[in-house]
Design a protein around this motif. Structure first.
Motif, PDB file in Angstrom:
ATOM      1  N   GLN A  35       0.827  -1.219   0.000  1.00 39.78           N
ATOM      2  CA  GLN A  35       0.000   0.000   0.000  1.00 39.78           C
ATOM      3  C   GLN A  35       0.858   1.264   0.000  1.00 39.78           C
ATOM      4  N   SER A  36       2.017   1.190   0.656  1.00 39.96           N
ATOM      5  CA  SER A  36       2.886   2.363   0.810  1.00 39.96           C
ATOM      6  C   SER A  36       3.969   2.466  -0.267  1.00 39.96           C
ATOM      7  N   HIS A  37       4.022   1.483  -1.165  1.00 41.00           N
ATOM      8  CA  HIS A  37       5.036   1.457  -2.221  1.00 41.00           C
ATOM      9  C   HIS A  37       6.444   1.458  -1.629  1.00 41.00           C
ATOM     10  N   ILE A  38       6.631   0.630  -0.594  1.00 40.41           N
ATOM     11  CA  ILE A  38       7.908   0.488   0.099  1.00 40.41           C
ATOM     12  C   ILE A  38       8.379  -0.948  -0.108  1.00 40.41           C
ATOM     13  N   ASP A 129      -1.788   0.591  14.309  1.00 40.07           N
ATOM     14  CA  ASP A 129      -3.092   0.596  13.637  1.00 40.07           C
ATOM     15  C   ASP A 129      -2.896  -0.031  12.254  1.00 40.07           C
ATOM     16  N   HIS A 130      -3.855   0.084  11.397  1.00 43.54           N
ATOM     17  CA  HIS A 130      -3.741  -0.529  10.067  1.00 43.54           C
ATOM     18  C   HIS A 130      -3.568   0.500   8.960  1.00 43.54           C
ATOM     19  N   ILE A 131      -3.231   1.754   9.350  1.00 41.04           N
ATOM     20  CA  ILE A 131      -3.087   2.811   8.342  1.00 41.04           C
ATOM     21  C   ILE A 131      -1.830   3.663   8.526  1.00 41.04           C
ATOM     22  N   SER A 132      -0.973   3.317   9.480  1.00 42.44           N
ATOM     23  CA  SER A 132       0.199   4.151   9.761  1.00 42.44           C
ATOM     24  C   SER A 132       1.474   3.321   9.856  1.00 42.44           C
ATOM     25  N   LEU A 133       2.569   3.916   9.387  1.00 39.75           N
ATOM     26  CA  LEU A 133       3.902   3.338   9.527  1.00 39.75           C
ATOM     27  C   LEU A 133       4.827   4.388  10.128  1.00 39.75           C
ATOM     28  N   ILE A 134       5.732   3.936  10.958  1.00 35.23           N
ATOM     29  CA  ILE A 134       6.760   4.790  11.532  1.00 35.23           C
ATOM     30  C   ILE A 134       8.002   4.645  10.668  1.00 35.23           C
TER      31      ILE A 134
END
Length: 159
Positions: A35-38, A129-134
């Motif tokens: 989802q984050s293209h990482i 959560d299911h929408i955030s990355l550190i």
């Protein structure tokens, strides 16, 4: 929901520099990377283990890898197995179910991390959560892992 309270407090208390990234809802670390293209090798996941005496251990590894319980059990001379989800929810009550941040120290849990993570310039951790990355630099990640046990206990599944 955003970053878990215990995680935020721990990072701030220890002067860890980070960015919080938002992404479309995901179900696990692998889909968070997509989802984050990482790169999946840069997203860090946590797997909660427990031995026969009830001792807990967080295994921290890349989302692109699969854990080898055999390697961990052999190294520690223990019999670790995956924790039951209901027990995990109790430990991480400030997190969404299934969104365990790979910051065991914020929850006073023993940890081990896969050395492969030290090859990455940037790392991304589930925030609770299911929408955030550190997002962390390698330098900041090293600060977080300074009292952790580094091992090779996983193998690559995805690129």
């Amino acid at each position: 929901m955003t970053i878990a309270n215990k995680v935020s407090d721990y990072l701030d208390k220890n002067h860890i520099e980070y960015q919080l990234l938002q992404h479309k809802p995901s179900k696990n670390s692998l889909s968070s990377a997509i989802q984050s293209h990482i790169k999946t090798s840069q997203v860090v996941k946590a797997i909660m283990l427990e031995d026969l005496q009830g001792t807990k251990l967080m295994a921290i590894l890349p989302a692109s890898h699969k854990i080898s319980l055999h390697a961990l059990n052999e190294h520690f001379n223990r019999q670790f197995h995956l924790m039951k989800e209901s027990h995990i929810y109790e430990l991480f009550e400030d997190c969404a179910h299934g969104a365990v941040p790979p910051l065991a120290q914020a929850y006073q849990i023993d940890r081990v991390y896969d050395e492969f993570l030290m090859d990455q310039e940037q790392l991304y951790l589930e925030a609770g959560d299911h929408i955030s990355l550190i997002q962390l630099s390698q330098t900041e990640f090293r600060k977080l892992m300074q009292y952790s046990v580094p091992l090779r206990f996983s193998y690559r599944l995805f690129h």
